[in-house]
Design an enzyme around this catalytic site. Structure first.
Site, PDB file in Angstrom:
ATOM      1  N   CYS A   1       6.525  -9.298  -0.023  1.00 37.98           N
ATOM      2  CA  CYS A   1       5.780  -8.072   0.223  1.00 37.98           C
ATOM      3  C   CYS A   1       4.550  -8.335   1.094  1.00 37.98           C
ATOM      4  O   CYS A   1       4.189  -9.478   1.368  1.00 37.98           O
ATOM      5  CB  CYS A   1       5.361  -7.440  -1.107  1.00 37.98           C
ATOM      6  SG  CYS A   1       4.916  -5.685  -0.961  1.00 37.98           S
TER       7      CYS A   1
ATOM      8  N   ASP B   1       2.621  -6.369 -12.490  1.00 37.60           N
ATOM      9  CA  ASP B   1       1.658  -7.042 -11.638  1.00 37.60           C
ATOM     10  C   ASP B   1       0.450  -7.432 -12.486  1.00 37.60           C
ATOM     11  O   ASP B   1       0.292  -6.962 -13.615  1.00 37.60           O
ATOM     12  CB  ASP B   1       1.237  -6.109 -10.503  1.00 37.60           C
ATOM     13  CG  ASP B   1       0.701  -6.845  -9.283  1.00 37.60           C
ATOM     14  OD1 ASP B   1       0.511  -8.082  -9.364  1.00 37.60           O
ATOM     15  OD2 ASP B   1       0.466  -6.196  -8.249  1.00 37.60           O
TER      16      ASP B   1
END
Length: 220
Positions: free
Chosen positions: A10, A132
């Site tokens: 990402c 996360d």
């Protein structure tokens, strides 16, 4: 997602990095479409970044208005919408019902209670739950870890239809451990393979993909 552990790289900003990610066989490549960040890109730039590459395109949004989100996703030709803010379950249900995208909800649990609360809130309206690390500095891309061990104790609560994606603080040196402990459907890295924000270190990306593949073999 099925078979093994998928890899997502990402925070891409450069075409050369996207091409490397695709060449290494990562299943997912992600861009930050939330404005104002160190790794943010426009939907048009994202479309050019991914053009012709054999990867599934993931766009990261933070509390975007529904219409703006749809327009950006169409322009970038996304496969996956990753919602990283305080989006309501109703929005996720509406997006999934359109049938055009896979919808991942990112959460930042600081302990087992927050993890199970996220499952209660989003399990029936998301295709994937991305975990996360919590940081006061930003909602993602900080390199912070979530509490792996606390989540692992409740891993079996994740329903079969909900993909678990592990992110936050992953690096080539620890992704194998994370996969063994958390049994995710996918692993997601950004800052852990960077030379600087938005500039990927090619050797680190290759090492990360290789370590994730080795960990997947360990599980067979």
């Amino acid at each position: 997602m099925s078979g093994g552990v998928a890899v997502k790289i990402c925070g891409l900003r450069r075409r050369e990095d996207a091409e490397r990610v695709a060449a290494l066989g990562a299943e997912f490549a992600g861009v930050i479409l939330a404005p104002g960040g160190k790794r943010s890109v426009s939907p048009a730039d994202a479309a050019a970044l991914f053009d012709g590459l054999p990867v599934r395109r993931v766009g990261v949004f933070v509390d975007a208005r529904a219409d703006d989100l749809r327009r950006a996703a169409d322009e970038a030709r996304l496969d996956v919408l990753q919602l990283h803010g305080a989006e309501a379950p109703a929005l996720l249900r509406a997006l999934r019902a359109e049938g055009r995208w896979t919808v991942w909800k990112a959460v930042r649990p600081r302990g087992a209670r927050e993890f199970t609360a996220a499952l209660d809130r989003y399990a029936d309206c998301a295709d994937g739950l991305l975990l996360d690390g919590w940081s006061a500095a930003a909602v993602g891309g900080t390199g912070a870890r979530f509490p792996w061990e606390a989540v692992a104790e409740h891993r079996d609560l994740v329903p079969e239809w909900l993909a678990l994606i592990a992110a936050g603080g992953l690096r080539p040196g620890n992704v194998r451990e994370a996969i063994a402990l958390l049994r995710p459907a996918a692993v997601d890295v950004s800052s852990g393979v960077e030379a600087s924000p938005g500039v990927k270190d090619g050797a680190a990306v290759e090492a990360f993909v290789s370590a994730a593949r080795a960990a997947a073999l360990d599980q067979e």
